[in-house]
Design an enzyme around this catalytic site. Structure first.
Site, short mmCIF file in Angstrom:
data_model
loop_
_atom_site.label_atom_id
_atom_site.label_comp_id
_atom_site.label_asym_id
_atom_site.label_seq_id
_atom_site.Cartn_x
_atom_site.Cartn_y
_atom_site.Cartn_z
N HIS A 58 -6.46 -19.32 -9.56
CA HIS A 58 -6.12 -19.16 -8.16
C HIS A 58 -7.37 -18.52 -7.44
O HIS A 58 -7.23 -17.36 -6.87
CB HIS A 58 -5.15 -18.28 -8.20
N GLU A 81 -4.54 -25.69 -6.44
CA GLU A 81 -4.94 -25.97 -5.11
C GLU A 81 -6.45 -26.45 -5.05
O GLU A 81 -7.23 -25.81 -4.54
CB GLU A 81 -4.74 -25.46 -3.86
N ASN A 84 2.38 -27.60 -3.57
CA ASN A 84 2.72 -26.63 -2.72
C ASN A 84 2.57 -27.22 -1.28
O ASN A 84 1.74 -27.88 -0.78
CB ASN A 84 1.34 -25.54 -2.82
N TYR A 133 3.44 -26.73 3.00
CA TYR A 133 3.65 -25.94 4.20
C TYR A 133 3.75 -26.71 5.35
O TYR A 133 4.49 -26.52 6.28
CB TYR A 133 2.30 -25.11 4.41
N GLU A 187 5.00 -23.79 -4.27
CA GLU A 187 4.95 -22.85 -3.01
C GLU A 187 5.39 -23.58 -1.96
O GLU A 187 5.33 -24.62 -1.56
CB GLU A 187 3.31 -22.51 -2.77
O1 IFM Z 1 -1.85 -17.62 0.62
C1 IFM Z 1 -2.04 -19.04 0.17
C2 IFM Z 1 -1.73 -19.34 -1.42
O2 IFM Z 1 -3.15 -18.51 -2.19
C3 IFM Z 1 -2.35 -20.75 -1.59
N1 IFM Z 1 -1.39 -21.76 -1.11
C4 IFM Z 1 -1.30 -21.48 0.58
C5 IFM Z 1 -0.73 -19.86 0.80
C6 IFM Z 1 -0.83 -19.75 2.27
O3 IFM Z 1 -1.93 -19.89 2.98
#
Ligand code: IFM
Length: 456
Positions: free
Chosen positions: A118, A163, A298, A300, A364
């Site tokens: 990571h 990622e 992940n 968002y 995530e």
């Molecule tokens: O904090 C990050 C994480 O390390 C990786 N994915 C997105 C998150 C929010 O930006």
């Protein structure tokens, strides 16, 4: 709204964002130590030196997870703790930390989900070219094998990379992340070497008996502005081409090689125009196409684009000439990211159709808001609404047939949000950075009830 019986509920973190203790027990330097200590790279000059001090407080943090009834905890291993220079003999004191962490998680009946990378690459490897150097992929496979040798008897779930798009294109393309390089050609090479590292590590882990292997990607549905609020909107031919191209650069660049052993033509074109394709050697795609069980998603916000003829490619998006990155007509989080919950179901359904041979897990999902502690409580109603909205879409995707195994909230704790430092709070648990005191926010208590009910 009830979820499948074996649905996995949990939370995620990452080593550099929470551990602190950067000089302890023989840990070497990572690219994020170097980058965050260089003035101007991180908001307010913040660094991960102390972070949430999880390295010393992990016992209390596990107790918190137990109280929140988490069934799974996804954390990452800091490569520089295991091999301070990125290669050579392992550092037993570094491994011992994760060994204890795993034992205590299991004692609390929480399944560990280990992410091997990571973003905290050992600085010594960066000094030799970092991910632009093909050799880093082989070093990563050695490191992965060493971690598995220690923890593999107790850890079932292994993610190779978190990622890789971000690691390559923000790290080596636009320089917003460590190591802060700014060259499209370096980003393209790094992306390929990250994938090669994934394939090599996945093979070693499988041979060593790893049960579940996963690649975690940051993925978003790519939409035109009109499609954000109206999924049935039909884009113009030019806009549809922009959508198709950006989807290839963001998601297919990683999942097509991993799942099918092929690169989309848009990626090969982008590489050809940015430094060439020589780094993609014969046999690499076969290596990258190592069998995996799950794709970690992940999510968002959606990625919103339209055609924009003649624009120069964004430094983070080689291959995106003729694409304009647009804004969504939607409310935003403290990061300025648009809140579009049904983007998640649209994404999951699409991924389950494009990659039916692998299961999916939301590894995530979460949001930063400007939380305040009042009388020992954090009333983060916006985060509760965000999580509630997204979980409804997770449920909708399952109903639509997506093979979705679980959901991990980002993040367990407020933490070091990379270039944004500590000013952006993603945690369901508040961290006071002066005292390091933890206070579960209302969202944490709400999430606990969702878990206990296995639904909304
Ligand atoms: O904090 C990050 C994480 O390390 C990786 N994915 C997105 C998150 C929010 O930006």
């Amino acid at each position: 709204m009830i979820f499948p019986e074996d649905f996995v509920w949990g939370a995620a973190t990452a080593s550099y964002q929470i551990e602190g203790a950067v000089k302890e027990d023989g840990r070497g330097q990572s690219i994020w130590d170097t980058f965050s200590h260089a003035p101007g790279n991180v908001a307010d000059g913040d660094t991960g030196d102390v972070a949430c001090d999880h390295y010393h407080r992990y016992g209390d943090d596990i107790e918190l997870m137990r109280e929140l009834r988490l069934a799974a905890y996804r954390f990452s291993v800091a490569w520089p703790r295991i091999q301070p220079d990125g290669e050579g003999p392992v550092n037993p004191r570094g491994l011992a930390f994760y060994d204890k962490l795993v034992d205590e998680l299991l004692a609390a009946e929480i399944s560990p989900y280990v992410t091997l990378y990571h973003w905290d690459l050992p600085q010594a490897l960066e000094d030799r070219g970092g991910w632009t150097n093909r050799d880093t992929a082989y070093r990563f496979a050695d490191y992965a094998e060493a971690v598995h040798a220690k923890l593999g008897d107790r850890v079932d779930n292994w993610a190779t990379l978190n990622e890789p798009w971000v690691a390559a294109f923000l790290g080596y393309g636009n320089g917003v992340h460590a190591p802060g390089r700014r060259r499209a050609a370096d980003a393209m090479r790094s992306a390929h070497h990250l994938l090669l590292g994934h394939g090599l590590a996945a093979r070693r882990l499988r041979d060593a008996g790893a049960r579940k292997l996963m690649l975690v990607v940051n993925s978003s549905p790519v939409l035109t502005p009109a499609q954000v609020n109206d999924p049935s909107a039909v884009p113009s031919e030019a806009d549809a081409a922009a959508v198709h191209r950006v989807h290839a650069l963001l998601t297919r660049q990683f999942l097509d090689p991993a799942v099918y052993g092929t690169y989309p033509e848009e990626v090969l074109e982008a590489a050809a125009r940015n430094g060439g394709t020589e780094h993609i050697q014969d046999g690499d795609l076969e290596l990258i196409n190592a069998p995996i069980d799950l794709v970690g998603v992940n999510y968002y916000n959606p990625c919103v684009v339209e055609s924009g003829p003649g624009l120069p490619a964004d430094a983070a998006w080689p291959g995106s000439e003729d694409v304009r990155f647009a804004t969504a007509d939607a409310p935003t989080t403290a990061m300025g990211w648009p809140i579009v919950p049904d983007g998640l179901s649209r994404l999951l359904v699409r991924l389950s159709q494009d990659y039916p041979q692998v299961g999916l897990m939301v590894t995530e999902n979460g949001a930063a808001f400007d939380d305040v502690v009042r009388d020992g409580r954090v009333h983060d109603d916006e985060r509760v609404a965000y999580l509630d909205g997204h979980l409804r879409e997770v449920h909708r995707a399952i109903e639509a047939g997506a093979d979705l195994r679980g959901y991990l909230v980002w993040s367990l704790l407020d933490n070091f949000e990379w270039a944004e430092g500590y000013r952006r709070r993603f945690g369901i648990v508040h961290v006071d950075y002066a005292t390091l005191e933890r206070v579960p926010k209302d969202s944490a208590l709400w999430y606990r009830d969702v878990i206990v009910r296995n639904g909304l």
